[in-house]
Design an enzyme around this catalytic site. Structure first.
Site, PDB file in Angstrom:
ATOM      1  N   GLU A  37      90.524  -5.139 -32.606  1.00 31.36           N
ATOM      2  CA  GLU A  37      89.424  -5.851 -31.957  1.00 31.36           C
ATOM      3  C   GLU A  37      88.198  -5.618 -32.834  1.00 31.36           C
ATOM      4  OE1 GLU A  37      87.801  -4.320 -28.285  1.00 31.36           O
ATOM      5  OE2 GLU A  37      86.908  -6.257 -27.789  1.00 31.36           O
ATOM      6  N   ARG A 263      99.748   7.996 -31.580  1.00 29.00           N
ATOM      7  CA  ARG A 263      98.492   7.831 -32.295  1.00 29.00           C
ATOM      8  C   ARG A 263      98.260   9.009 -33.250  1.00 29.00           C
ATOM      9  NH1 ARG A 263      93.545   5.543 -31.324  1.00 29.00           N
ATOM     10  NH2 ARG A 263      93.941   4.267 -29.499  1.00 29.00           N
ATOM     11  N   LYS A 273      86.363   4.932 -31.258  1.00 26.87           N
ATOM     12  CA  LYS A 273      85.373   3.965 -31.746  1.00 26.87           C
ATOM     13  C   LYS A 273      84.056   4.094 -30.984  1.00 26.87           C
ATOM     14  CE  LYS A 273      87.982  -0.071 -33.237  1.00 26.87           C
ATOM     15  NZ  LYS A 273      88.248  -1.476 -32.902  1.00 26.87           N
TER      16      LYS A 273
END
Length: 637
Positions: A37, A263, A273
């Site tokens: 994104e 992850r 983020k």
RNA sequence: UGGGGUGUAGCCAAGCGGUAAGGCAGCGGGUUUUGAUCCCGUCACGCGCAGGUUCGAAUCCUGCCACCCCAGCCA
């Protein structure tokens, strides 16, 4: 790309699945995708995902798409899409065809939403966000159906159309999938498909007043693009049944399958983020590309090579367990890569002057007449008066020193022994002209790989690092392999020297070290009894260049900066390392470094790896960033 | 607490019923004009715990424990 960088074997569970799907004919050509994104910069965690997706495609002869998952314009910006594209390219990956956007498919999604309504599988709900949450229940409480769940197909179609047309306030209504309010999987309790967001979008402008959620978009994006294996991180495992529900209930052209892996987390590193954005917004760092940031652009500016980042990621197994990898492992990958590729150079970070009093590297006379001073001296041997012409203050100081120490016996001696002068005859008088003599030494740019040679001017006046000298001669040779008063040390790539004397200022601070060189020791061992304690680096004070060096340390002094304290609060700002950045403005580098291209990396011998700053370095004002120190097994002892 | 996921050395992990790979870190030694690199050696009688099946279990079964994710109209 070398085989070392790309996993070549069926090395992990996803590769195993793909391998089987290809062998069984289920998959003819592998298609993966990297779907960020555009709401921030890519970081090291994304690098792993990029390496997995692009790496798998390459390994199995498939392709990998770059697709922006731009379903929420309130958080996204064009700046981020540009930065992400640049970062993926810099990492060395080539995406399939053009960049894609989820927003390319918004019309199709809308048609599909209407399809679900007609099938009685979606409805417009007027509950507020708080009410929606209440109705959903919790882990122990079953959800209750929304009072709007039973709306007719016609009413739902009409309401959705009007949502699209912007007739309702943000948040007034949503479109929901009619699945199961009692599912033990919270994700399936009538998830939201569309929300009203009367905001313009970086790709579609003002066309839409409603935007699909991740859940109503991702699987369909994959299906439209023909993605065969949709690989994501573990936190999406709960979404997989929903991902499949949409694909099963919609006339999609293909049915991709989702697989999840753990992850990547790094110790002492933040990979959220949102929190990285806070560091930028609060000016804790200079920007997304601050060299302490774990962003791709930060690592790049720090001097971490794309190759090193790739080999680090590829060396990490793709597994379901999500552990915390020690940053030391990352640093090790970086050093390993840089050791094999970076040219060597010398840089003195904390300079102290060292005068080589017997240096004889005389070459041409090179005097700026404005600097010339004349004075008369009496030759101690012939008692004849001689006119000296001294070029510089420095040379004058050397003469003075040698006179004071009785090192001159005659003019000839001054000329021959000191070697720092040249006699000229002018109008029947002996004229002595001093210059700054230099000897150009040559050294390999790399000890093992042929990266060419570099020129190192050796002069009487040098800089060495303050930490490389000690007056304490009781220090053992094993403990201090550097210069000690009265002892020998090798100047890297040059002579063996002996420290003869130190000059201190009023505060007792050493301002200058007087040393003498052992002739004939360039590339040769010194005579018996002059064994150097070690090797130290140096830069000519007259030929070297002053430089700025930025030294970095980890941004956080806690191994898990995001961890929660005893109150359950995660205050990563508390764990900031306030000494993570130091700028040294009086460093000295060998002359060749000034002309280094921005972003070229070097090993400053005995110090570490450094990179010419991407933006601030220029030959007039050299600026280097410290990438990493050298491995240091001695500091711990 | 319901659902999902994961537990193998200080860290990341391979292992797919046949007797514990590899990397990072550490430790010991050798080479070295970088206290780097490189080379050699060393580092789990043990696989979250407890039972069970089997000639044989980290691998299969049962129970328990710990940690992570999910109650956004974020992704």
């Amino acid at each position: 790309m070398s085989s070392q960088e790309t996993p070549s074997q069926v090395s992990n569970f996803i590769a195993q699945i793909i391998d089987e799907d290809i062998k069984s004919g289920k998959t003819s050509q592998l298609v993966t995708r990297f779907p960020p994104e555009p709401n921030g910069y890519l970081h090291i965690g994304h690098a792993k995902s990029i390496c997995v997706n692009f790496g798998l495609a390459e390994q199995f002869g498939g392709v990998c798409n770059l697709r922006f998952d731009d379903t929420n314009p309130s958080k996204e910006e064009q700046e981020f899409v540009d930065a992400i594209k640049a970062d993926v390219r810099w990492l060395g990956f080539e995406w399939n065809d053009e960049v894609r956007y989820a927003s390319d498919y918004f019309d199709q999604f809308y048609d599909w939403a209407q399809h679900l309504i007609r099938e009685g599988k979606a409805y417009v709900c007027d509950l507020s966000p708080e009410q929606t949450s209440d109705y959903r229940g919790d882990y122990n409480t079953l959800g209750k159906p929304s009072p709007y769940r039973g709306r007719s197909v016609e009413e739902n179609l009409d309401l959705l159309e009007r949502m699209k047309n912007g007739e309702f306030e943000d948040g007034a209504k949503v479109l929901r999938a009619k699945i199961d309010m009692t599912s033990p999987n919270m994700i399936l309790r009538d998830p939201v498909m569309y929300r009203i967001l009367r905001q313009s979008h970086h790709q579609t402008g003002d066309k839409w007043n409603i935007y699909p959620t991740y859940d109503f978009a991702h699987g369909q994006e994959d299906a439209i693009e023909g993605v065969t294996h949709s690989i994501c991180t573990m936190e999406f495992a709960d979404h997989k049944p929903l991902y499949e529900w949409f694909l099963d209930n919609l006339p999609v052209p293909a049915k991709p399958a989702q697989y999840e892996f753990g992850r990547l987390n790094l110790s002492y590193t933040l990979t959220s983020k949102r929190k990285l954005k806070q560091l930028v917004d609060d000016n804790v760092v200079s920007g997304w590309d601050d060299p302490r940031m774990p962003t791709i652009s930060g690592l790049r500016r720090r001097g971490f090579s794309a190759h090193a980042i790739r080999s680090f990621c590829n060396a990490l197994p793709v597994a379901k367990a999500g552990g915390v990898v020690d940053v030391a492992q990352f640093e090790s990958a970086v050093r390993d890569d840089l050791d094999k590729s970076a040219p060597r150079a010398m840089c003195v970070l904390d300079p102290v002057k060292l005068i080589v009093t017997n240096f004889g590297g005389l070459n041409q006379v090179n005097i700026n007449t404005a600097d010339v001073n004349e004075f008369i001296r009496v030759d101690p041997k012939t008692k004849k008066k001689v006119l000296y012409r001294i070029a510089t203050e420095k040379a004058k100081a050397i003469i003075k020193y040698r006179e004071e120490h009785g090192l001159f016996e005659s003019i000839d001696d001054l000329v021959n022994v000191s070697g720092i002068a040249e006699t000229l005859v002018e109008k029947n008088r002996d004229v002595l002209v001093l210059n700054d003599p230099k000897e150009i030494l040559s050294a390999p740019a790399h000890p093992k790989i042929d990266l060419g040679e570099r020129q190192l001017p050796f002069t009487a006046e040098l800089y060495i690092d303050r930490a490389d000298f000690s007056e304490d001669s009781t220090l053992s040779r094993k403990k201090f392999k550097r210069l000690v008063l009265g002892e020998y040390v090798r100047l890297r790539g040059a002579y063996v020297i002996k420290a003869d004397d130190v000059i201190k200022d009023d505060a007792g601070e050493i301002v200058e070290i007087k040393a003498s060189l052992v002739p004939g020791t360039v590339g040769e061992n010194p005579p018996e009894g002059m064994k150097p304690r070690g090797v130290i680096h140096w830069v000519s004070a007259t030929e070297g260049r002053q430089a700025t060096v930025r030294v970095y340390d980890r941004l956080f002094n806690h191994p898990a900066p995001e961890s929660k304290d005893e109150n359950g609060e995660s205050d990563f700002m508390q764990h900031l390392n306030h000494e993570s950045f130091r700028q040294l403005d009086n460093c000295w580098v060998e002359p060749g470094l000034a002309s280094a291209a921005p972003e070229s990396g070097f090993q400053f011998e005995r110090e570490g790896y450094f990179v010419a700053d991407r933006y601030d370095h220029c030959s007039d004002k050299p600026v280097f960033n410290m990438t990493s120190g050298l491995r240091d097994t001695w500091a711990n002892k």
